[in-house]
Enzyme design. Structure first.
Site, PDB file in Angstrom:
ATOM      1  N   CYS A   5       0.820  -1.111  -0.021  1.00  0.00           N
ATOM      2  CA  CYS A   5       0.164   0.248  -0.004  1.00  0.00           C
ATOM      3  C   CYS A   5       0.807   1.246  -0.081  1.00  0.00           C
ATOM      4  O   CYS A   5       1.686   1.375   0.973  1.00  0.00           O
ATOM      5  CB  CYS A   5      -0.692   0.064   1.228  1.00  0.00           C
ATOM      6  SG  CYS A   5      -1.844   1.520   1.823  1.00  0.00           S
ATOM      7  N   CYS A   8       0.495   3.339   3.223  1.00  0.00           N
ATOM      8  CA  CYS A   8       1.204   2.617   4.389  1.00  0.00           C
ATOM      9  C   CYS A   8       2.785   2.935   4.116  1.00  0.00           C
ATOM     10  O   CYS A   8       3.487   3.452   5.174  1.00  0.00           O
ATOM     11  CB  CYS A   8       1.066   1.249   4.245  1.00  0.00           C
ATOM     12  SG  CYS A   8      -0.633   0.669   5.075  1.00  0.00           S
ATOM     13  N   HIS A  47      -3.481   0.692   8.373  1.00  0.00           N
ATOM     14  CA  HIS A  47      -4.483   0.485   7.099  1.00  0.00           C
ATOM     15  C   HIS A  47      -5.949   0.480   7.279  1.00  0.00           C
ATOM     16  O   HIS A  47      -6.194  -0.561   7.939  1.00  0.00           O
ATOM     17  CB  HIS A  47      -3.865  -0.498   6.277  1.00  0.00           C
ATOM     18  CG  HIS A  47      -4.175  -0.768   4.981  1.00  0.00           C
ATOM     19  ND1 HIS A  47      -3.932  -0.128   3.740  1.00  0.00           N
ATOM     20  CD2 HIS A  47      -5.353  -1.334   4.411  1.00  0.00           C
ATOM     21  CE1 HIS A  47      -4.603  -0.418   2.792  1.00  0.00           C
ATOM     22  NE2 HIS A  47      -5.406  -1.166   3.322  1.00  0.00           N
ATOM     23  N   ASN A  87     -13.227   9.916  -1.327  1.00  0.00           N
ATOM     24  CA  ASN A  87     -13.529   9.127  -2.281  1.00  0.00           C
ATOM     25  C   ASN A  87     -13.682   7.767  -1.869  1.00  0.00           C
ATOM     26  O   ASN A  87     -12.816   7.176  -1.094  1.00  0.00           O
ATOM     27  CB  ASN A  87     -12.611   9.262  -3.167  1.00  0.00           C
ATOM     28  CG  ASN A  87     -12.705  10.457  -4.149  1.00  0.00           C
ATOM     29  OD1 ASN A  87     -13.616  10.949  -4.361  1.00  0.00           O
ATOM     30  ND2 ASN A  87     -11.192  10.931  -4.689  1.00  0.00           N
ATOM     31  N   GLY A  93     -13.698   7.122  -8.506  1.00  0.00           N
ATOM     32  CA  GLY A  93     -12.488   7.211  -9.432  1.00  0.00           C
ATOM     33  C   GLY A  93     -11.050   6.825  -8.523  1.00  0.00           C
ATOM     34  O   GLY A  93     -10.142   7.304  -8.906  1.00  0.00           O
ATOM     35  N   THR A  95      -8.003   6.082  -6.607  1.00  0.00           N
ATOM     36  CA  THR A  95      -6.834   5.282  -6.986  1.00  0.00           C
ATOM     37  C   THR A  95      -5.774   4.676  -5.802  1.00  0.00           C
ATOM     38  O   THR A  95      -5.099   3.841  -6.111  1.00  0.00           O
ATOM     39  CB  THR A  95      -5.731   6.373  -7.753  1.00  0.00           C
ATOM     40  OG1 THR A  95      -5.448   7.274  -7.111  1.00  0.00           O
ATOM     41  CG2 THR A  95      -6.394   6.820  -9.224  1.00  0.00           C
ATOM     42  N   HIS A  98      -6.311   3.260   0.567  1.00  0.00           N
ATOM     43  CA  HIS A  98      -6.040   3.559   2.231  1.00  0.00           C
ATOM     44  C   HIS A  98      -6.767   4.669   2.393  1.00  0.00           C
ATOM     45  O   HIS A  98      -6.487   5.738   1.703  1.00  0.00           O
ATOM     46  CB  HIS A  98      -4.559   3.540   2.167  1.00  0.00           C
ATOM     47  CG  HIS A  98      -4.052   3.740   3.583  1.00  0.00           C
ATOM     48  ND1 HIS A  98      -3.077   3.098   4.060  1.00  0.00           N
ATOM     49  CD2 HIS A  98      -4.454   4.670   4.519  1.00  0.00           C
ATOM     50  CE1 HIS A  98      -2.926   3.574   5.452  1.00  0.00           C
ATOM     51  NE2 HIS A  98      -3.568   4.747   5.547  1.00  0.00           N
ATOM     52  N   HIS A 100      -8.033   8.401   2.652  1.00  0.00           N
ATOM     53  CA  HIS A 100      -7.485   9.401   2.829  1.00  0.00           C
ATOM     54  C   HIS A 100      -8.691  10.379   2.798  1.00  0.00           C
ATOM     55  O   HIS A 100      -9.448  10.246   2.038  1.00  0.00           O
ATOM     56  CB  HIS A 100      -6.413   9.398   1.938  1.00  0.00           C
ATOM     57  CG  HIS A 100      -7.003   9.230   0.318  1.00  0.00           C
ATOM     58  ND1 HIS A 100      -6.987   7.797   0.071  1.00  0.00           N
ATOM     59  CD2 HIS A 100      -7.208   9.939  -0.714  1.00  0.00           C
ATOM     60  CE1 HIS A 100      -7.356   7.667  -1.348  1.00  0.00           C
ATOM     61  NE2 HIS A 100      -7.768   8.947  -1.696  1.00  0.00           N
ATOM     62  N   HIS A 102      -9.054  14.259   1.493  1.00  0.00           N
ATOM     63  CA  HIS A 102      -8.437  15.497   0.735  1.00  0.00           C
ATOM     64  C   HIS A 102      -8.876  16.663   1.543  1.00  0.00           C
ATOM     65  O   HIS A 102     -10.247  16.925   1.597  1.00  0.00           O
ATOM     66  CB  HIS A 102      -9.007  15.570  -0.504  1.00  0.00           C
ATOM     67  CG  HIS A 102      -8.776  14.385  -1.757  1.00  0.00           C
ATOM     68  ND1 HIS A 102      -7.566  14.418  -2.498  1.00  0.00           N
ATOM     69  CD2 HIS A 102      -9.062  13.042  -1.629  1.00  0.00           C
ATOM     70  CE1 HIS A 102      -7.578  13.204  -3.097  1.00  0.00           C
ATOM     71  NE2 HIS A 102      -8.414  12.493  -2.939  1.00  0.00           N
TER      72      HIS A 102
HETATM   73  P1  5GP Z   1      -7.798   9.282  -4.768  1.00  0.00           P
HETATM   74  O1  5GP Z   1      -8.153   9.360  -6.234  1.00  0.00           O
HETATM   75  O2  5GP Z   1      -7.671   7.917  -4.466  1.00  0.00           O
HETATM   76  O3  5GP Z   1      -8.899   9.742  -3.974  1.00  0.00           O
HETATM   77  O4  5GP Z   1      -6.560  10.069  -4.409  1.00  0.00           O
HETATM   78  C1  5GP Z   1      -5.289   9.699  -4.387  1.00  0.00           C
HETATM   79  C2  5GP Z   1      -4.368  10.961  -4.241  1.00  0.00           C
HETATM   80  O5  5GP Z   1      -3.367  10.401  -4.095  1.00  0.00           O
HETATM   81  C3  5GP Z   1      -4.365  11.638  -5.893  1.00  0.00           C
HETATM   82  O6  5GP Z   1      -4.760  12.837  -5.699  1.00  0.00           O
HETATM   83  C4  5GP Z   1      -2.797  11.575  -6.004  1.00  0.00           C
HETATM   84  O7  5GP Z   1      -2.418  12.625  -6.731  1.00  0.00           O
HETATM   85  C5  5GP Z   1      -2.179  11.327  -4.591  1.00  0.00           C
HETATM   86  N1  5GP Z   1      -0.943  10.745  -4.729  1.00  0.00           N
HETATM   87  C6  5GP Z   1      -0.507   9.388  -5.692  1.00  0.00           C
HETATM   88  N2  5GP Z   1       0.478   9.102  -5.563  1.00  0.00           N
HETATM   89  C7  5GP Z   1       1.009   9.813  -4.516  1.00  0.00           C
HETATM   90  C8  5GP Z   1       2.409   9.917  -3.989  1.00  0.00           C
HETATM   91  O8  5GP Z   1       3.059   9.301  -4.102  1.00  0.00           O
HETATM   92  N3  5GP Z   1       2.928  10.923  -3.036  1.00  0.00           N
HETATM   93  C9  5GP Z   1       1.618  11.763  -2.771  1.00  0.00           C
HETATM   94  N4  5GP Z   1       2.119  12.860  -2.001  1.00  0.00           N
HETATM   95  N5  5GP Z   1       0.586  11.855  -3.437  1.00  0.00           N
HETATM   96  C10 5GP Z   1       0.251  10.843  -4.332  1.00  0.00           C
HETATM   97 ZN    ZN Z   2      -2.409   1.254   3.683  1.00  0.00          ZN
END
Ligand code: 5GP
Ligand code: ZN
Length: 114
Positions: A5, A8, A47, A87, A93, A95, A98, A100, A102
């Protein structure tokens, strides 16, 4: 902890990140691909796949994650307001699987539409 992950790995320091804030159980860092002048991700250090998983397992812990998100907004001086997004599921959508949160702000974000 999940070994494959990304978040993680960030919490463990195996993948570098720009730390914004840390509490006992939450970690906040800058999104690598920001959508707004302030774009911070707040994660539980342990996690959990999504909000529902943490809400079911430990609602107090979920409260700490959202409390940290509120602290980030204050620390980043988002006096004009901000948006918090978590999300969940394929339709969002997302990605990274884990949980999170925003935290977005620093400009007028407009209507939540699309
Ligand atoms: P999701 O689309 O899953 O809600 O948001 C995942 C977020 O993680 C995206 O906004 C993406 O830009 C961010 N992200 C992806 N890989 C990394 C990384 O290696 N470091 C950081 N700081 N953010 C990341
Ligand atoms: Zn994780």
């Amino acid at each position: 902890m999940s070994t494959d992950c990304l978040f993680c790995a960030i919490v463990a320091g195996r993948v570098p990140s720009t730390k914004v804030l840390e509490t006992d159980r939450a970690y906040a860092f800058r999104d690598i691909n920001p959508w707004a002048p302030t774009h911070v991700l707040v994660v539980p250090k342990d996690h959990y796949e999504d909000l529902a998983a943490l809400a079911a397992a430990d609602p107090t812990y979920l409260g700490e994650v959202f409390g940290a998100a509120a602290q980030v907004a204050e620390q980043e001086n988002l006096t004009g307001g901000h948006r918090i997004i978590a999300n969940t599921g394929d339709d969002s959508g997302r990605t990274v699987f884990h949980l999170h949160v925003h935290v977005l702000g620093g400009k007028n974000l407009g209507a939540l539409a699309g």
